[in-house]
Design a protein around this motif. Structure first.
Motif, PDB file in Angstrom:
ATOM      1  N   HIS A 119       0.820  -1.201   0.000  1.00 38.66           N
ATOM      2  CA  HIS A 119       0.000   0.000   0.000  1.00 38.66           C
ATOM      3  C   HIS A 119       0.867   1.269   0.000  1.00 38.66           C
TER       4      HIS A 119
ATOM      5  N   ASP B  53      -6.372  -1.026   2.197  1.00 41.12           N
ATOM      6  CA  ASP B  53      -7.601  -0.832   1.419  1.00 41.12           C
ATOM      7  C   ASP B  53      -8.810  -0.673   2.339  1.00 41.12           C
TER       8      ASP B  53
ATOM      9  N   TRP C  79      -8.727   2.788   3.601  1.00 40.19           N
ATOM     10  CA  TRP C  79      -9.052   3.768   2.561  1.00 40.19           C
ATOM     11  C   TRP C  79     -10.561   3.882   2.373  1.00 40.19           C
TER      12      TRP C  79
END
Length: 379
Positions: free
Chosen positions: A53, A205, A208
Protein backbone atom coordinates in the motif's frame (compact mmCIF):
# COMPACT_ATOMS: atom_id res chain seq x y z
CA UNK A 1 36.37 18.97 26.01
CA UNK A 2 33.73 16.31 26.65
CA UNK A 3 32.46 14.16 23.79
CA UNK A 4 28.66 13.91 23.73
CA UNK A 5 26.65 10.76 23.05
CA UNK A 6 22.92 10.72 22.36
CA UNK A 7 21.29 7.57 23.74
CA UNK A 8 17.78 8.89 24.30
CA UNK A 9 14.62 7.42 22.72
CA UNK A 10 14.47 10.25 20.20
CA UNK A 11 15.81 12.12 18.47
CA UNK A 12 18.50 9.54 17.87
CA UNK A 13 21.93 9.91 16.21
CA UNK A 14 21.78 10.72 12.50
CA UNK A 15 23.26 8.40 9.90
CA UNK A 16 26.43 10.02 8.41
CA UNK A 17 25.25 9.55 4.82
CA UNK A 18 22.00 11.28 5.77
CA UNK A 19 23.94 14.20 7.26
CA UNK A 20 25.91 14.52 4.03
CA UNK A 21 22.73 14.39 1.97
CA UNK A 22 21.29 17.33 3.91
CA UNK A 23 24.45 19.34 3.15
CA UNK A 24 23.92 19.03 -0.60
CA UNK A 25 22.30 21.83 -2.61
CA UNK A 26 18.55 21.72 -2.13
CA UNK A 27 16.33 20.42 -4.93
CA UNK A 28 13.33 22.21 -6.39
CA UNK A 29 10.40 20.22 -5.09
CA UNK A 30 8.42 20.52 -8.34
CA UNK A 31 11.32 19.53 -10.58
CA UNK A 32 12.21 16.18 -12.18
CA UNK A 33 15.15 15.46 -9.85
CA UNK A 34 12.92 15.60 -6.77
CA UNK A 35 10.22 13.55 -8.47
CA UNK A 36 12.75 10.81 -9.21
CA UNK A 37 14.02 10.97 -5.62
CA UNK A 38 10.51 10.75 -4.18
CA UNK A 39 9.72 7.78 -6.40
CA UNK A 40 12.66 5.87 -4.89
CA UNK A 41 11.63 6.95 -1.39
CA UNK A 42 8.09 5.65 -1.97
CA UNK A 43 9.50 2.24 -2.89
CA UNK A 44 11.82 2.26 0.12
CA UNK A 45 9.00 3.10 2.51
CA UNK A 46 6.89 0.21 1.20
CA UNK A 47 9.86 -2.10 1.79
CA UNK A 48 10.30 -0.83 5.35
CA UNK A 49 6.59 -0.96 6.22
CA UNK A 50 6.34 -4.38 4.53
CA UNK A 51 3.30 -3.33 2.54
CA UNK A 52 2.05 -3.04 -1.01
CA UNK A 53 0.00 0.00 0.00
CA UNK A 54 0.96 3.63 -0.41
CA UNK A 55 2.86 5.22 2.48
CA UNK A 56 1.87 8.86 2.83
CA UNK A 57 4.58 11.35 3.78
CA UNK A 58 3.97 14.60 5.68
CA UNK A 59 6.28 17.34 6.92
CA UNK A 60 5.53 17.15 10.64
CA UNK A 61 6.41 15.27 13.77
CA UNK A 62 4.93 11.82 14.25
CA UNK A 63 2.05 13.36 16.18
CA UNK A 64 0.94 15.02 12.95
CA UNK A 65 0.61 11.58 11.42
CA UNK A 66 -1.45 10.49 14.41
CA UNK A 67 -3.76 13.49 14.14
CA UNK A 68 -4.05 13.01 10.38
CA UNK A 69 -5.10 9.41 10.89
CA UNK A 70 -7.84 10.37 13.35
CA UNK A 71 -9.36 13.05 11.11
CA UNK A 72 -9.15 10.95 7.96
CA UNK A 73 -10.75 7.79 9.32
CA UNK A 74 -13.53 9.07 11.59
CA UNK A 75 -16.65 11.25 11.41
CA UNK A 76 -18.57 13.13 14.10
CA UNK A 77 -20.33 10.68 16.40
CA UNK A 78 -18.15 7.72 15.47
CA UNK A 79 -17.05 5.28 18.17
CA UNK A 80 -13.36 4.55 18.74
CA UNK A 81 -11.45 2.30 21.13
CA UNK A 82 -8.16 3.58 22.55
CA UNK A 83 -5.59 1.43 24.36
CA UNK A 84 -3.93 3.60 27.02
CA UNK A 85 -0.79 2.23 28.67
CA UNK A 86 1.49 5.26 28.66
CA UNK A 87 1.91 8.82 27.42
CA UNK A 88 1.61 7.93 23.75
CA UNK A 89 -1.39 5.69 24.15
CA UNK A 90 -2.95 8.63 25.97
CA UNK A 91 -2.14 10.84 22.99
CA UNK A 92 -4.52 8.88 20.75
CA UNK A 93 -7.31 9.66 23.17
CA UNK A 94 -6.35 13.33 23.50
CA UNK A 95 -6.49 13.77 19.73
CA UNK A 96 -9.88 12.06 19.52
CA UNK A 97 -11.26 14.25 22.29
CA UNK A 98 -9.88 17.40 20.63
CA UNK A 99 -12.11 16.64 17.63
CA UNK A 100 -15.21 16.09 19.73
CA UNK A 101 -15.11 12.30 19.64
CA UNK A 102 -15.84 10.24 22.76
CA UNK A 103 -13.42 7.33 22.72
CA UNK A 104 -13.83 4.26 24.84
CA UNK A 105 -10.69 3.40 26.79
CA UNK A 106 -8.85 0.25 27.76
CA UNK A 107 -6.53 1.34 30.56
CA UNK A 108 -3.47 -0.81 31.11
CA UNK A 109 -1.04 -0.64 34.00
CA UNK A 110 2.03 1.32 32.93
CA UNK A 111 4.87 -1.10 32.27
CA UNK A 112 2.58 -3.93 31.17
CA UNK A 113 1.22 -4.95 27.77
CA UNK A 114 -2.45 -5.01 26.90
CA UNK A 115 -4.24 -8.36 27.02
CA UNK A 116 -5.69 -8.95 23.52
CA UNK A 117 -8.75 -10.57 25.11
CA UNK A 118 -9.74 -7.20 26.57
CA UNK A 119 -9.75 -5.77 23.04
CA UNK A 120 -11.93 -8.64 21.85
CA UNK A 121 -14.34 -8.11 24.74
CA UNK A 122 -14.60 -4.37 24.09
CA UNK A 123 -15.33 -4.91 20.40
CA UNK A 124 -17.94 -7.55 21.19
CA UNK A 125 -19.61 -5.24 23.71
CA UNK A 126 -19.72 -2.31 21.28
CA UNK A 127 -20.01 -3.41 17.63
CA UNK A 128 -20.31 0.27 16.59
CA UNK A 129 -16.59 0.85 17.20
CA UNK A 130 -15.02 2.02 13.94
CA UNK A 131 -11.33 2.28 14.87
CA UNK A 132 -9.02 0.66 17.42
CA UNK A 133 -6.03 2.89 18.27
CA UNK A 134 -2.98 1.07 19.60
CA UNK A 135 0.73 1.61 20.19
CA UNK A 136 3.41 -0.90 19.19
CA UNK A 137 6.26 0.35 21.38
CA UNK A 138 5.11 2.57 24.23
CA UNK A 139 8.31 4.56 24.58
CA UNK A 140 7.28 6.15 27.88
CA UNK A 141 7.33 2.72 29.56
CA UNK A 142 9.45 0.55 27.26
CA UNK A 143 6.67 -1.99 26.61
CA UNK A 144 6.11 -3.87 23.33
CA UNK A 145 2.41 -4.57 22.74
CA UNK A 146 1.08 -7.73 21.00
CA UNK A 147 -0.05 -6.09 17.77
CA UNK A 148 -0.17 -9.31 15.76
CA UNK A 149 -2.72 -10.83 18.16
CA UNK A 150 -4.76 -7.62 18.28
CA UNK A 151 -4.77 -7.42 14.47
CA UNK A 152 -6.25 -10.93 14.24
CA UNK A 153 -9.07 -9.87 16.56
CA UNK A 154 -9.82 -6.55 14.86
CA UNK A 155 -9.59 -8.13 11.42
CA UNK A 156 -12.68 -10.22 12.15
CA UNK A 157 -14.76 -7.07 12.70
CA UNK A 158 -15.74 -4.07 10.54
CA UNK A 159 -13.34 -1.92 12.59
CA UNK A 160 -9.83 -0.99 11.50
CA UNK A 161 -6.64 -1.20 13.55
CA UNK A 162 -4.45 1.90 13.67
CA UNK A 163 -0.97 1.51 15.20
CA UNK A 164 1.49 4.12 16.40
CA UNK A 165 4.78 2.57 15.33
CA UNK A 166 6.81 5.77 15.66
CA UNK A 167 9.20 4.12 18.12
CA UNK A 168 9.15 0.70 16.45
CA UNK A 169 9.61 1.50 12.78
CA UNK A 170 12.88 -0.04 11.62
CA UNK A 171 13.44 -1.55 15.07
CA UNK A 172 10.83 -4.26 15.76
CA UNK A 173 9.14 -6.41 13.16
CA UNK A 174 5.70 -5.10 12.17
CA UNK A 175 4.75 -6.64 8.81
CA UNK A 176 1.72 -4.51 8.02
CA UNK A 177 0.18 -6.62 5.28
CA UNK A 178 0.99 -10.03 6.76
CA UNK A 179 -0.49 -9.10 10.13
CA UNK A 180 -3.44 -7.20 8.69
CA UNK A 181 -2.76 -3.82 10.30
CA UNK A 182 -4.82 -1.10 8.62
CA UNK A 183 -2.86 2.09 9.36
CA UNK A 184 0.74 2.28 10.57
CA UNK A 185 2.07 5.67 11.67
CA UNK A 186 5.81 6.34 11.74
CA UNK A 187 8.25 9.17 12.32
CA UNK A 188 11.68 10.07 11.05
CA UNK A 189 13.70 10.69 14.22
CA UNK A 190 13.84 7.20 15.75
CA UNK A 191 14.83 4.03 13.90
CA UNK A 192 15.07 5.87 10.59
CA UNK A 193 18.17 7.70 11.80
CA UNK A 194 17.36 11.19 10.49
CA UNK A 195 16.22 14.39 12.24
CA UNK A 196 12.64 15.05 13.37
CA UNK A 197 10.27 16.50 10.81
CA UNK A 198 8.71 13.71 8.74
CA UNK A 199 5.63 11.62 9.53
CA UNK A 200 4.48 8.53 7.63
CA UNK A 201 1.06 6.91 7.34
CA UNK A 202 0.69 3.58 5.56
CA UNK A 203 -2.97 2.87 4.76
CA UNK A 204 -4.70 -0.41 3.84
CA UNK A 205 -7.60 -0.83 1.42
CA UNK A 206 -9.97 -1.38 4.36
CA UNK A 207 -8.82 1.91 5.89
CA UNK A 208 -9.05 3.77 2.56
CA UNK A 209 -12.74 2.86 2.44
CA UNK A 210 -13.19 4.68 5.74
CA UNK A 211 -11.10 7.62 4.52
CA UNK A 212 -13.52 8.03 1.63
CA UNK A 213 -16.39 8.44 4.10
CA UNK A 214 -14.66 10.53 6.80
CA UNK A 215 -16.33 13.86 7.64
CA UNK A 216 -14.03 15.29 10.30
CA UNK A 217 -12.38 18.60 9.26
CA UNK A 218 -9.02 18.35 7.55
CA UNK A 219 -6.80 20.47 5.32
CA UNK A 220 -3.06 19.89 5.56
CA UNK A 221 -3.36 16.25 6.66
CA UNK A 222 -5.68 15.25 3.81
CA UNK A 223 -4.98 11.62 2.95
CA UNK A 224 -6.88 11.61 -0.34
CA UNK A 225 -5.11 14.71 -1.60
CA UNK A 226 -1.72 13.40 -0.52
CA UNK A 227 -2.24 10.03 -2.20
CA UNK A 228 -3.22 11.77 -5.43
CA UNK A 229 -0.04 13.87 -5.30
CA UNK A 230 2.19 10.90 -4.48
CA UNK A 231 0.93 9.02 -7.51
CA UNK A 232 2.67 11.75 -9.53
CA UNK A 233 5.77 11.63 -7.28
CA UNK A 234 4.79 14.97 -5.77
CA UNK A 235 3.73 16.26 -2.37
CA UNK A 236 0.58 18.31 -1.98
CA UNK A 237 2.38 21.06 -0.06
CA UNK A 238 6.03 22.11 0.11
CA UNK A 239 7.93 19.17 1.64
CA UNK A 240 11.01 19.23 3.86
CA UNK A 241 13.22 18.58 0.83
CA UNK A 242 16.48 18.12 2.72
CA UNK A 243 14.85 15.63 5.09
CA UNK A 244 13.50 13.65 2.15
CA UNK A 245 17.03 13.58 0.73
CA UNK A 246 18.25 12.25 4.09
CA UNK A 247 15.41 9.73 4.17
CA UNK A 248 16.53 8.39 0.81
CA UNK A 249 19.91 7.56 2.35
CA UNK A 250 18.49 5.97 5.48
CA UNK A 251 16.11 3.79 3.46
CA UNK A 252 19.05 2.70 1.30
CA UNK A 253 20.94 1.72 4.46
CA UNK A 254 17.91 -0.24 5.72
CA UNK A 255 17.64 -2.13 2.45
CA UNK A 256 21.37 -2.87 2.42
CA UNK A 257 21.27 -4.28 5.96
CA UNK A 258 18.06 -6.22 5.30
CA UNK A 259 15.03 -6.30 7.56
CA UNK A 260 15.87 -9.59 9.26
CA UNK A 261 19.38 -8.39 10.14
CA UNK A 262 18.02 -4.99 11.18
CA UNK A 263 15.58 -6.50 13.67
CA UNK A 264 18.18 -9.00 14.90
CA UNK A 265 20.68 -6.19 15.59
CA UNK A 266 18.21 -4.31 17.73
CA UNK A 267 17.17 -7.45 19.58
CA UNK A 268 20.80 -8.28 20.33
CA UNK A 269 21.59 -4.80 21.68
CA UNK A 270 18.44 -4.92 23.80
CA UNK A 271 19.27 -8.34 25.25
CA UNK A 272 22.78 -7.17 26.11
CA UNK A 273 21.48 -4.06 27.84
CA UNK A 274 18.90 -6.00 29.84
CA UNK A 275 21.52 -8.53 30.92
CA UNK A 276 23.74 -5.72 32.17
CA UNK A 277 20.90 -4.08 34.10
CA UNK A 278 20.17 -7.36 35.89
CA UNK A 279 23.87 -7.91 36.60
CA UNK A 280 23.98 -4.56 38.38
CA UNK A 281 21.10 -5.59 40.61
CA UNK A 282 18.64 -3.22 38.99
CA UNK A 283 15.03 -4.00 38.08
CA UNK A 284 13.66 -3.90 34.54
CA UNK A 285 10.41 -1.93 34.36
CA UNK A 286 8.68 -3.18 31.21
CA UNK A 287 7.10 -6.58 30.56
CA UNK A 288 7.50 -7.49 27.77
CA UNK A 289 10.25 -5.06 26.81
CA UNK A 290 10.74 -3.46 23.41
CA UNK A 291 14.03 -3.86 21.53
CA UNK A 292 14.10 -0.08 21.05
CA UNK A 293 14.94 0.92 24.61
CA UNK A 294 15.37 -0.45 28.11
CA UNK A 295 13.32 1.09 30.92
CA UNK A 296 14.92 0.62 34.34
CA UNK A 297 13.46 1.24 37.79
CA UNK A 298 15.60 3.63 39.80
CA UNK A 299 17.31 1.84 42.71
CA UNK A 300 16.08 2.50 46.25
CA UNK A 301 17.18 5.84 47.63
CA UNK A 302 18.18 7.31 44.25
CA UNK A 303 15.95 9.59 42.18
CA UNK A 304 15.99 8.68 38.48
CA UNK A 305 16.52 12.32 37.53
CA UNK A 306 19.85 12.28 39.36
CA UNK A 307 20.96 9.34 37.22
CA UNK A 308 19.92 11.13 34.02
CA UNK A 309 21.68 14.34 35.10
CA UNK A 310 24.90 12.63 36.18
CA UNK A 311 25.07 10.60 32.98
CA UNK A 312 24.83 13.84 31.01
CA UNK A 313 27.00 16.20 33.03
CA UNK A 314 29.70 13.84 34.29
CA UNK A 315 29.90 11.36 31.42
CA UNK A 316 28.52 13.19 28.37
CA UNK A 317 25.73 10.70 27.71
CA UNK A 318 22.13 11.78 27.18
CA UNK A 319 19.50 9.28 28.30
CA UNK A 320 15.88 9.89 29.34
CA UNK A 321 13.94 9.77 32.56
CA UNK A 322 10.35 8.83 33.18
CA UNK A 323 7.27 10.81 32.19
CA UNK A 324 4.12 11.77 34.11
CA UNK A 325 3.68 9.42 37.11
CA UNK A 326 6.95 7.69 36.25
CA UNK A 327 8.98 10.90 36.61
CA UNK A 328 11.80 10.24 39.05
CA UNK A 329 11.01 6.53 39.16
CA UNK A 330 12.55 5.12 35.96
CA UNK A 331 15.27 5.96 33.45
CA UNK A 332 15.41 4.85 29.84
CA UNK A 333 18.44 3.67 27.85
CA UNK A 334 17.92 3.73 24.08
CA UNK A 335 19.66 1.39 21.64
CA UNK A 336 18.03 1.96 18.29
CA UNK A 337 18.66 3.38 14.86
CA UNK A 338 22.29 4.27 14.21
CA UNK A 339 23.46 2.22 17.20
CA UNK A 340 25.90 -0.63 17.55
CA UNK A 341 27.74 -2.68 20.17
CA UNK A 342 30.07 0.15 21.16
CA UNK A 343 27.12 2.35 22.14
CA UNK A 344 25.77 -0.27 24.53
CA UNK A 345 29.18 -0.96 26.10
CA UNK A 346 29.80 2.77 26.53
CA UNK A 347 26.37 3.38 28.01
CA UNK A 348 26.66 0.63 30.61
CA UNK A 349 30.18 1.62 31.58
CA UNK A 350 28.96 5.16 32.19
CA UNK A 351 25.93 3.88 34.10
CA UNK A 352 28.20 1.91 36.41
CA UNK A 353 30.26 5.00 37.17
CA UNK A 354 27.10 7.07 37.61
CA UNK A 355 25.65 4.65 40.16
CA UNK A 356 28.98 4.68 41.99
CA UNK A 357 29.06 8.49 41.92
CA UNK A 358 25.58 8.51 43.48
CA UNK A 359 26.56 6.08 46.23
CA UNK A 360 24.76 2.99 45.00
CA UNK A 361 26.82 -0.14 45.82
CA UNK A 362 27.83 -2.05 42.70
CA UNK A 363 30.94 -3.85 41.56
CA UNK A 364 32.44 -1.93 38.66
CA UNK A 365 32.63 -4.03 35.51
CA UNK A 366 29.74 -6.36 36.27
CA UNK A 367 27.38 -4.65 33.83
CA UNK A 368 29.99 -4.38 31.10
CA UNK A 369 30.89 -8.04 31.59
CA UNK A 370 27.26 -9.03 31.10
CA UNK A 371 27.03 -6.90 27.96
CA UNK A 372 30.14 -8.47 26.51
CA UNK A 373 28.93 -11.99 27.27
CA UNK A 374 25.74 -11.44 25.29
CA UNK A 375 27.49 -9.67 22.43
CA UNK A 376 30.16 -12.37 22.18
CA UNK A 377 27.53 -15.03 21.48
CA UNK A 378 27.08 -16.03 17.86
CA UNK A 379 24.16 -14.23 16.21
Amino acid sequence: MKKRHLLAPGPTPVLPDALLAMARPILYHRGPEYEALLGRVRDGLKFLFQTKHEVLLFTSSGTGGMEGTVVNTLSPGDRALVIRSGKFGERWGEICEAYGLQPQYIDVEWGRAVDPDTVAAALAADPAIKVVFATHTESSTGVLHPIEAIARIVGKTPAILVVDAIMSLGVADLPMDAWGVDVVVGGSQKGLMIPPGLAFCAVSDKAWAMVQQSRLPKFYFNFLAERKSLEKNQNTFTPAVSLVMALHESLAAVRAEGLAALFARHDRLARATRAAVRALGLELFADPPTPALTAVAAPPGIEAGAIVKTMRTAHGITISGGQAQLKGKIFRLAHLGYADESDVVLCLAALERTLTDLGYPIKLGEGVRAVQEVLSQAG
